[in-house]
Design an enzyme around this catalytic site. Structure first.
Site, mmCIF file in Angstrom:
data_model
loop_
_atom_site.group_PDB
_atom_site.id
_atom_site.type_symbol
_atom_site.label_atom_id
_atom_site.label_comp_id
_atom_site.label_asym_id
_atom_site.label_seq_id
_atom_site.Cartn_x
_atom_site.Cartn_y
_atom_site.Cartn_z
ATOM 1 N N GLY A 1 0.858 -1.193 0.000
ATOM 2 C CA GLY A 1 0.000 0.000 0.000
ATOM 3 C C GLY A 1 0.889 1.237 0.000
ATOM 4 O O GLY A 1 2.100 1.144 0.218
ATOM 5 N N GLY B 1 1.834 5.729 4.331
ATOM 6 C CA GLY B 1 0.753 6.294 5.140
ATOM 7 C C GLY B 1 -0.510 5.448 5.132
ATOM 8 O O GLY B 1 -1.503 5.811 5.755
ATOM 9 N N GLY C 1 -0.789 2.566 6.489
ATOM 10 C CA GLY C 1 -0.899 1.815 7.747
ATOM 11 C C GLY C 1 -0.159 0.490 7.757
ATOM 12 O O GLY C 1 -0.428 -0.359 8.619
ATOM 13 N N LYS C 2 0.773 0.310 6.836
ATOM 14 C CA LYS C 2 1.474 -0.991 6.758
ATOM 15 C C LYS C 2 2.253 -1.296 8.038
ATOM 16 O O LYS C 2 2.131 -2.385 8.593
ATOM 17 C CB LYS C 2 2.451 -1.013 5.566
ATOM 18 C CG LYS C 2 1.778 -0.860 4.208
ATOM 19 C CD LYS C 2 2.772 -0.944 3.069
ATOM 20 C CE LYS C 2 3.847 0.137 3.086
ATOM 21 N NZ LYS C 2 3.327 1.526 2.995
ATOM 22 N N SER C 3 3.073 -0.324 8.472
ATOM 23 C CA SER C 3 3.915 -0.587 9.655
ATOM 24 C C SER C 3 3.050 -0.760 10.899
ATOM 25 O O SER C 3 3.317 -1.645 11.733
ATOM 26 C CB SER C 3 4.915 0.554 9.862
ATOM 27 O OG SER C 3 5.754 0.657 8.738
ATOM 28 N N SER D 1 6.087 -1.687 -2.048
ATOM 29 C CA SER D 1 6.107 -2.679 -3.154
ATOM 30 C C SER D 1 5.109 -2.285 -4.243
ATOM 31 O O SER D 1 4.115 -2.972 -4.465
ATOM 32 C CB SER D 1 5.841 -4.099 -2.632
ATOM 33 O OG SER D 1 4.794 -4.195 -1.697
HETATM 34 S S1 ADX Z 1 9.465 0.217 -1.918
HETATM 35 O O1 ADX Z 1 8.766 0.995 -2.949
HETATM 36 O O2 ADX Z 1 10.835 -0.146 -2.331
HETATM 37 O O3 ADX Z 1 8.679 -0.964 -1.471
HETATM 38 P P1 ADX Z 1 9.885 0.813 0.855
HETATM 39 O O4 ADX Z 1 8.645 0.294 1.495
HETATM 40 O O5 ADX Z 1 11.131 -0.022 0.949
HETATM 41 O O6 ADX Z 1 9.579 1.208 -0.679
HETATM 42 O O7 ADX Z 1 10.264 2.240 1.502
HETATM 43 C C1 ADX Z 1 9.277 3.224 1.628
HETATM 44 C C2 ADX Z 1 9.707 4.257 2.671
HETATM 45 O O8 ADX Z 1 10.821 5.007 2.208
HETATM 46 C C3 ADX Z 1 8.596 5.276 2.909
HETATM 47 O O9 ADX Z 1 7.847 4.884 4.034
HETATM 48 C C4 ADX Z 1 9.339 6.582 3.152
HETATM 49 O O10 ADX Z 1 9.582 6.764 4.548
HETATM 50 C C5 ADX Z 1 10.653 6.387 2.476
HETATM 51 N N1 ADX Z 1 10.803 7.096 1.189
HETATM 52 C C6 ADX Z 1 11.835 7.948 0.919
HETATM 53 N N2 ADX Z 1 11.777 8.357 -0.367
HETATM 54 C C7 ADX Z 1 10.689 7.750 -0.933
HETATM 55 C C8 ADX Z 1 10.128 7.770 -2.243
HETATM 56 N N3 ADX Z 1 10.676 8.463 -3.225
HETATM 57 N N4 ADX Z 1 8.993 7.048 -2.484
HETATM 58 C C9 ADX Z 1 8.443 6.327 -1.485
HETATM 59 N N5 ADX Z 1 8.933 6.252 -0.220
HETATM 60 C C10 ADX Z 1 10.055 6.953 0.065
#
Ligand code: ADX
Length: 200
Positions: free
Chosen positions: A39, A42, A44-46, A113
């Site tokens: 998702g 923000g 609510g995953k964590s 993801s």
């Molecule tokens: S994922 O897309 O590769 O799955 P992941 O869940 O590991 O992302 O990390 C997301 C977290 O990184 C967010 O909760 C946020 O705190 C931080 N973040 C920093 N830059 C970005 C960005 N460009 N897009 C999304 N999240 C970001």
């Protein structure tokens, strides 16, 4: 590119294990699982992951959480937010989640993801039939309102690039095993819904 990268090394073999999944399940009282939360930031995953972990722990289950922000401090600290880096992030997490599930644990993952193909790969890596994809489907406006760290505002101001939902895509699951409307349900209801799906 699809699927995991080809092996670079030659002359590698496979060591057969001597403890079976059934033996682990006998001892633990449950099988290993991957509970994959997806998702927007923000959604609510964590919060859901840590509440579910707490609940399963109280119930005597073997459980762990892999959290996106946390893993980016260590295992994935060399990765940023390009599509290729996110793909590698999810590939590593999928591998680690598989190892935990094979070790008999219920492994809850909390990563944006955003790409369907990457989530599909994580499913394919997990023990057969022991992966559930849980979509936290709060709308972007609500996720933005909840963002007390102000990352969405920074992304809208152009200060953070490739930000999911603003300048990078989020591909919603087409057939999630479970959807959690976290803008309408409290955390207890979300946890109960997941518990009902994670069988033995
Ligand atoms: S994922 O897309 O590769 O799955 P992941 O869940 O590991 O992302 O990390 C997301 C977290 O990184 C967010 O909760 C946020 O705190 C931080 N973040 C920093 N830059 C970005 C960005 N460009 N897009 C999304 N999240 C970001």
């Amino acid at each position: 590119m699809s699927g995991p990268p080809a092996h670079k090394a030659e002359h590698i073999y496979w060591t057969e294990r001597r403890v079976t999944a059934a033996q682990r399940a006998d001892r633990n009282g449950h099988r290993g699982w991957v509970v994959w939360l997806t998702g927007q930031r923000g959604s609510g995953k964590s919060t859901s992951a840590t509440a579910l972990e707490r609940e399963l722990f109280q119930l005597g289950k073997q459980v762990c959480v892999l959290d996106g922000d946390n893993l980016r401090h260590g295992l994935c600290s060399d990765l940023a937010f390009s599509q290729a880096d996110r793909k590698e992030n999810i590939r590593r997490v999928g591998e680690v989640a598989r190892l935990f599930a094979e070790a008999g644990m219920i492994c809850i993952t909390a990563f944006i993801s955003p790409y369907r193909a990457d989530r599909q790969l994580a499913r394919a890596m997990a023990p057969a039939g022991k992966f559930i994809e849980v979509y936290l489907n709060a709308p972007l406006e609500i996720c933005e309102q909840r963002d007390w760290k102000g990352l969405y505002a920074k992304a809208r101001a152009g200060e953070i690039k490739d930000f999911t939902g603003i300048s990078a895509p989020y591909e919603p699951p087409l057939q999630a095993d479970l959807q959690l409307p976290t803008h309408q349900w409290g955390v207890e209801k979300c946890v109960a819904a997941i518990l009902a799906r994670v069988g033995q």
